[in-house]
Design a protein around this motif. Structure first.
Motif, PDB file in Angstrom:
ATOM      1  N   LEU A  70       0.822  -1.205   0.000  1.00  0.00           N
ATOM      2  CA  LEU A  70       0.000   0.000   0.000  1.00  0.00           C
ATOM      3  C   LEU A  70       0.860   1.262   0.000  1.00  0.00           C
ATOM      4  N   SER A  71       1.972   1.213   0.706  1.00  0.00           N
ATOM      5  CA  SER A  71       2.887   2.363   0.722  1.00  0.00           C
ATOM      6  C   SER A  71       3.448   2.617  -0.668  1.00  0.00           C
ATOM      7  N   ASP A  72       3.799   1.539  -1.369  1.00  0.00           N
ATOM      8  CA  ASP A  72       4.306   1.687  -2.737  1.00  0.00           C
ATOM      9  C   ASP A  72       3.252   2.307  -3.644  1.00  0.00           C
ATOM     10  N   TYR A  73       2.022   1.842  -3.518  1.00  0.00           N
ATOM     11  CA  TYR A  73       0.946   2.393  -4.350  1.00  0.00           C
ATOM     12  C   TYR A  73       0.737   3.872  -4.053  1.00  0.00           C
ATOM     13  N   LEU A  74       0.713   4.220  -2.775  1.00  0.00           N
ATOM     14  CA  LEU A  74       0.483   5.615  -2.398  1.00  0.00           C
ATOM     15  C   LEU A  74       1.635   6.508  -2.836  1.00  0.00           C
ATOM     16  N   ASP A  75       2.862   6.001  -2.723  1.00  0.00           N
ATOM     17  CA  ASP A  75       4.019   6.781  -3.190  1.00  0.00           C
ATOM     18  C   ASP A  75       3.899   7.067  -4.686  1.00  0.00           C
ATOM     19  N   ALA A  76       3.488   6.053  -5.448  1.00  0.00           N
ATOM     20  CA  ALA A  76       3.324   6.234  -6.891  1.00  0.00           C
ATOM     21  C   ALA A  76       2.192   7.210  -7.189  1.00  0.00           C
ATOM     22  N   MET A  77       1.120   7.136  -6.429  1.00  0.00           N
ATOM     23  CA  MET A  77      -0.015   8.040  -6.624  1.00  0.00           C
ATOM     24  C   MET A  77       0.367   9.481  -6.283  1.00  0.00           C
TER      25      MET A  77
END
Length: 444
Positions: free
Chosen positions: A192-199
């Motif tokens: 989830l952290s990776d997704y949020l960083d990308a977003m």
């Protein structure tokens, strides 16, 4: 009452039929309204009836025609599902009978499934389904968790922040109730952290994204799974098996940083992997300090050099240079290079009084490169000059500098020694050896 209700239905029915007749060809020729003309006519009539009641918030009167729409022509209108979900949530909220309430909840889940079947958008709708279920019945958190897990797996960076947040909440609930292990919580948080960083990188102006990231971080910390021992046990074997896996290294580095586990050998291992592929000044500086604290001085030197080379900010660069100078003097025994580094630090930040203090201490500790006792004492003139300069550029250092000035002034040559060297107090003097500094002659 029954008579009035029948009259109302008759009125809406006549209106619906009139509306239907106005566009009969559109309904009668479209297979989404049913397999034959009779079914399509019934579908159109019930669509009009339920919409009329729905728009007036007469949800109970809308119930039967709405149900009939889903039964005879489930692909006719996506709005039938959107409106139906709103009505079901209203009925659930106002239902007092527990058995009936559970039945309505199951109906809500069924309506979501039908909408997915006929209008796709599976990832998005599974997320909404899971969030609604958890909101109306938190006891069904395991079921809600599964819906959110599948939704996030499909949508990835297209997931809504509310779905990501709810999934993290449910992940913690699953762990708290011993439904999943610590490693699953850690992996979910990392994903989830990776997704949020990308977003965040894709939409830097969206203020909601950093807020969602902070919320997910807080839930993860509250779960209490990210202790250093857990992280090592879970990830060290994977890193050793795949030492060049950059994505794995970045994930582990992020987790170790968030959990304040940067003293571990695993941190140094993945940090070096990430830096080799994606050099960054802050990471190099962090590794330099970690290696320094671990007394791996040559590795510390390497990363200080990298940090200095990559850093564009003058003040930060001056700090890196000062710390590298301190390492070079105290641990690598190279006072000349240490002075050179301290002087470079002062070029980038002339107000860095600590750099002047470092040079003063370098001079005061030098006893081997001058030839006699008198010359050994002259180095203290140069040292005190630096302490005086340090407190001039940074008055906050005055107390410390005054103590050093008092200490090392006690090592100045005596008046008679100056006389026998045919020198005069107040005159200029160049301290020898590598120091090679002009100073002023002073007696103890």
């Amino acid at each position: 009452m029954k008579t009035i209700y029948k009259l109302r239905i008759a009125l809406y029915l006549s209106t619906a039929i009139f509306s239907f007749e106005a566009s009969a060809q559109a309904y009668l020729s479209n297979p989404k309204y049913g397999p034959d003309e009779k079914t399509r006519t019934e579908c159109a009539t019930n669509l009009s009836l339920y919409r009329e009641q729905y728009n007036q918030r007469n949800f109970n009167d809308a119930r039967k025609p709405w149900q009939r729409v889903l039964q005879v022509c489930p692909a006719a209108s996506q709005n039938a599902y959107i409106h139906g979900i709103q009505m079901l949530k209203f009925w659930i909220e106002n239902e007092k009978n527990p058995t009936r309430k559970n039945q309505l909840e199951d109906s809500l889940m069924m309506v979501y499934d039908m909408r997915i079947e006929h209008f796709s958008q599976k990832g998005l709708l599974l997320g909404m389904k899971g969030m609604d279920l958890f909101q109306i019945d938190p006891e069904r958190y395991v079921e809600a968790y599964r819906y959110l897990a599948e939704s996030i797996n499909i949508e990835k960076t297209n997931s809504s922040t509310s779905a990501i947040f709810t999934y993290m909440v449910l992940t913690k609930a699953m762990y708290d109730n011993r439904k999943i292990e610590a490693d699953k919580v850690i992996e979910t948080y990392s994903m989830l952290s990776d997704y949020l960083d990308a977003m965040i990188a894709a939409k830097p102006a969206d203020d909601k994204l950093p807020q969602a990231k902070d919320s997910v971080d807080e839930i993860f910390r509250a779960a209490g799974v990210a202790n250093c021992d857990n992280l090592v046990q879970i990830f060290e074997p994977r890193v050793k098996t795949n030492p060049k896996d950059l994505e794995l290294a970045k994930k582990v580095l992020s987790l170790l940083t968030a959990s304040k586990c940067n003293t571990l050998p695993l941190y140094r291992m993945v940090g070096a992997t990430v830096f080799d592929s994606e050099p960054a000044p802050q990471l190099a500086y962090e590794l330099a300090r970690i290696f320094l604290n671990n007394r791996e001085f040559r590795n510390a030197e390497r990363y200080y050099q990298e940090a200095i080379k990559l850093q564009a900010d003058s003040l930060r660069k001056s700090i890196y240079l000062f710390e590298y100078a301190n390492l070079t003097w105290r641990e690598l025994n190279n006072p000349q290079q240490a002075r050179s580094l301290a002087l470079q630090a002062l070029n980038f930040n002339p107000a860095l009084g600590h750099a002047f203090m470092l040079i003063g201490n370098l001079y005061a500790s030098e006893k081997n490169c001058v030839k006699d006792d008198f010359e050994k004492r002259t180095v203290f003139w140069a040292a005190v000059d630096k302490f005086i300069r340090a407190k001039q550029v940074d008055p906050s250092l005055a107390a410390d500098c005054d103590k050093l000035i008092e200490l090392y002034s006690g090592y100045f040559p005596e008046q008679k020694d100056i006389f026998f060297q045919d020198l005069n107090p107040g005159a200029s003097y160049t301290v020898g050896c590598w120091i090679n500094e002009k100073t002023t002659i002073r007696a103890r």
